[in-house]
Design an enzyme around this catalytic site. Structure first.
Site, PDB file in Angstrom:
ATOM      1  N   SER A  41      35.374  90.982   2.496  1.00  0.00           N
ATOM      2  CA  SER A  41      35.311  89.458   1.770  1.00  0.00           C
ATOM      3  C   SER A  41      36.384  89.442   0.693  1.00  0.00           C
ATOM      4  CB  SER A  41      34.058  89.258   1.061  1.00  0.00           C
ATOM      5  OG  SER A  41      33.920  88.095   0.475  1.00  0.00           O
ATOM      6  N   ASN A  66      41.600  84.999   0.374  1.00  0.00           N
ATOM      7  CA  ASN A  66      42.844  84.970   1.000  1.00  0.00           C
ATOM      8  C   ASN A  66      43.801  83.927   0.575  1.00  0.00           C
ATOM      9  OD1 ASN A  66      41.359  82.969   2.328  1.00  0.00           O
ATOM     10  ND2 ASN A  66      41.691  83.834   4.243  1.00  0.00           N
ATOM     11  N   CYS A  67      43.033  82.810  -0.100  1.00  0.00           N
ATOM     12  CA  CYS A  67      44.101  81.565  -0.623  1.00  0.00           C
ATOM     13  C   CYS A  67      44.687  82.016  -1.836  1.00  0.00           C
ATOM     14  CB  CYS A  67      43.093  80.389  -1.022  1.00  0.00           C
ATOM     15  SG  CYS A  67      42.322  79.557   0.459  1.00  0.00           S
ATOM     16  N   ASN A  87      22.311  80.925  21.512  1.00  0.00           N
ATOM     17  CA  ASN A  87      22.196  81.994  20.858  1.00  0.00           C
ATOM     18  C   ASN A  87      23.592  82.718  19.859  1.00  0.00           C
ATOM     19  OD1 ASN A  87      19.294  82.418  21.272  1.00  0.00           O
ATOM     20  ND2 ASN A  87      19.798  83.068  23.292  1.00  0.00           N
ATOM     21  N   TYR A 134      26.681  81.199  17.565  1.00  0.00           N
ATOM     22  CA  TYR A 134      27.274  80.396  16.563  1.00  0.00           C
ATOM     23  C   TYR A 134      28.770  80.762  16.400  1.00  0.00           C
ATOM     24  CZ  TYR A 134      22.431  79.085  16.011  1.00  0.00           C
ATOM     25  OH  TYR A 134      21.164  78.762  15.993  1.00  0.00           O
ATOM     26  N   GLY A 171      34.527  78.568  10.771  1.00  0.00           N
ATOM     27  CA  GLY A 171      35.660  79.054  10.278  1.00  0.00           C
ATOM     28  C   GLY A 171      36.906  78.715  11.144  1.00  0.00           C
ATOM     29  N   ASP A 172      37.860  79.596  10.804  1.00  0.00           N
ATOM     30  CA  ASP A 172      39.361  79.085  11.322  1.00  0.00           C
ATOM     31  C   ASP A 172      39.402  79.135  12.884  1.00  0.00           C
ATOM     32  OD1 ASP A 172      39.804  78.958   8.753  1.00  0.00           O
ATOM     33  OD2 ASP A 172      41.372  80.581   8.785  1.00  0.00           O
ATOM     34  N   LYS A 201      42.768  50.751 -15.215  1.00  0.00           N
ATOM     35  CA  LYS A 201      42.887  50.708 -13.629  1.00  0.00           C
ATOM     36  C   LYS A 201      43.465  51.798 -13.104  1.00  0.00           C
ATOM     37  CE  LYS A 201      45.295  46.683 -14.188  1.00  0.00           C
ATOM     38  NZ  LYS A 201      45.798  45.420 -13.800  1.00  0.00           N
TER      39      LYS A 201
END
Length: 548
Positions: free
Chosen positions: A43, A46-47, A278, A280, A283-284, A443
């Protein structure tokens, strides 16, 4: 809640996979949760990679969000790094895991695929040279830092969000930078007129921009790398960084017979389930229904948005459905909201751009406005540009873009919320946004964009995106005379707004008129005066700020 103990195997960490694991543990203390990561880091942020390259984020460890030991202690997760899943057997509900010690089979009740996406490396001559890098993980970042420490010049291939972030950071540490982009603009996701300020600030900071030209090949030399472009031009550099997009790492899914989209992304339903109930995916690597284009185009349109925010929310949805079943909330789709800072400018987009809407064949209208980011009379007010697109039948907002020095993120966040809430342009005019002179205006620019859109919808004004080239159109510059003389508009008649009503006789009522001012506000007023005096008048959006 589903109380049955489950064995959940997650392939990949970072944003999506780690989010699944954390949420599943919070919902099911007794579940067996195994995370498999082929790399050393399960984990990481990466950004944040470009900002450590430039030293803005000084501590490398700050990017390593969680370690296997921390995840074990905090969430009782079985995290196995250096473990690559090489095959999925849906019928047996098992995966084959490869480590340095060999291979083994691991069974699952529910499998989550979160392998992410990898940087594109087209099959070009010379691209395997060690001086042609990409930036995807901490190891890539370390390699880039080691290289640039010894170099003076870097060429970045691709002017998307990451490419521009790295360009900025390299300039900060004293490097000369060339950016090459195949499209005629930087930030190709945005409409071209919304990127001019970014291009100008890049040039002002010494970045060389080569737009509308692509990479043909790389010619490695002993002391330099020659980047050869499609035009025949050559860029002599010391290092090239590829930042031309990503491809989904969906080979596992393909080999397992899961349904993929046309660009190789794993197709999922509203609960992140693949074509195998079953299994999933988040992400990318995935594509999911786009709530904007699907509604607007009247078709089951899908999109792939490789960003950390959607990946986290998709992970939460997948975990909820695994543990809670039918009680889980469906994932509403990804509208796509992104922003980038480049030196003293910021630009971003939410929803669908004008270019994308045109590609989809969707009927839309758009306006572009300039306004101060907070009260103009309060010190430090900076010009902010906002563009919105909407459905001309319902008035529903379809997309928004913004750029400027200050306040861009705030307006994009408001527009993103409006898109999610299916608000209309009329709703934008009535948004009650925080106002005090240091923060905004009575405004807000978002309100002003709504006002401008409402004027178009009501037929109060016709707008033009650029200065007409048709010689039959009378171009009327309504700026003060001194301002018009300092920055003239070709073939325009200068009639200041304060004199317009008394000088209508100088214009031919039988010929169309296009009015222009500094930012488009006064030209709108002029177009209203002219149209109510029998002229076919239109206002040029954005004024000379945008058109010249």
């Amino acid at each position: 809640m589903n109380q049955e103990k489950q064995k959940i195997v997650i392939v990949g960490g970072v944003a999506g996979g780690a989010s699944v694991a954390a949420r599943a543990r919070r919902l099911a203390e007794d579940a067996e949760i195994i995370m498999l990561e082929r790399g050393p880091d399960v984990s990481f942020a990466n950004c944040g990679l470009p900002y450590h390259v430039g030293g803005e984020i000084e501590d490398r460890d700050a990017l390593a969000v969680q370690t296997p030991a921390k995840l074990k202690a905090l969430l009782n997760l079985d995290v196995r790094t250096g473990s690559e899943v090489v095959n999925v057997q849906p019928a047996e509900k098992s995966v084959t895991v490869r480590t340095l010690e060999g291979e083994y089979e691991l069974s699952y009740d529910k499998l989550v695929l979160a392998p992410g996406a990898s940087p594109l490396r087209p099959p070009l001559a010379g691209i395997d040279d060690a001086r042609v890098l990409t930036l995807r993980n901490l190891q890539d970042m370390d390699r880039l830092i080691d290289h640039v420490a010894q170099l003076d010049h870097v060429t970045i291939i691709g002017a998307g969000f990451i490419g521009l972030e790295v360009a900025e950071q390299l300039v900060h540490i004293g490097k000369k930078v060339t950016v090459v982009e195949l499209q005629e603009q930087v930030l190709p996701l945005l409409d071209g007129e919304m990127t001019k300020g970014i291009e100008e600030t890049m040039l002002a900071n010494g970045v060389e921009l080569i737009l509308g030209d692509g990479i043909a090949s790389f010619d490695p030399q002993a002391n330099e790398l020659v980047v050869k472009l499609n035009s025949g031009k050559e860029v002599r550099t010391e290092l090239a960084l590829l930042s031309i997009g990503v491809r989904p790492e969906s080979e596992l899914a393909a080999n397992a017979g899961l349904e993929l989209g046309p660009r190789g992304h794993i197709r999922v339903n509203d609960y992140m389930q693949t074509s195998d109930a079953n299994i999933y995916a988040v992400g990318d690597v995935i594509e999911s229904a786009n709530p904007l284009s699907a509604d607007a185009a009247g078709s089951d349109a899908y999109n792939a948005v490789p960003l950390g925010g959607p990946a986290n929310r998709q992970g939460r949805t997948a975990a909820d459905h695994i543990v809670l079943g039918e009680k889980a909330q469906a994932y509403p789709g990804t509208i796509g909201t992104a922003i980038v800072r480049v030196f003293d400018q910021a630009a971003g987009i939410t929803g669908l751009s004008e270019k994308r809407l045109s590609q989809l064949g969707v009927d839309f209208k758009s306006v572009l406005v300039h306004a101060d980011h907070h009260a103009g009379y309060y010190p430090g007010a900076e010009r902010l540009t906002v563009k919105i697109m909407w459905d001309p039948e319902s008035g529903r907002l379809l997309g928004g873009e913004a750029y400027g020095k200050e306040g861009v993120d705030k307006r994009l966040d408001v527009l993103a919320t409006a898109l999610r809430g299916k608000l209309t342009i009329d709703d934008l005019t009535h948004l009650e946004l925080a106002y005090a002179p240091p923060f905004g205006s009575a405004k807000d620019p978002v309100n002003i964009a709504g006002f401008a859109a409402g004027n178009v919808m009501a037929g109060h004004v016709k707008t033009l995106a650029s200065i007409p080239t048709d010689e039959s159109v009378q171009i009327v510059d309504v700026r003060p005379a001194a301002m018009a003389a300092a920055r003239p508009v070709a073939n325009a008649i200068n009639i200041p707004m304060v004199e317009l009503r008394s000088r209508l006789g100088e214009l031919d009522v039988n010929r169309p008129v296009a009015t222009i001012c500094v930012i488009g506000k006064t030209s709108y007023m002029a177009a209203r005066v002219l149209s109510q005096n029998g002229f076919d008048a239109a206002s040029i959006m954005g004024g000379v700020t945008q058109a010249l």
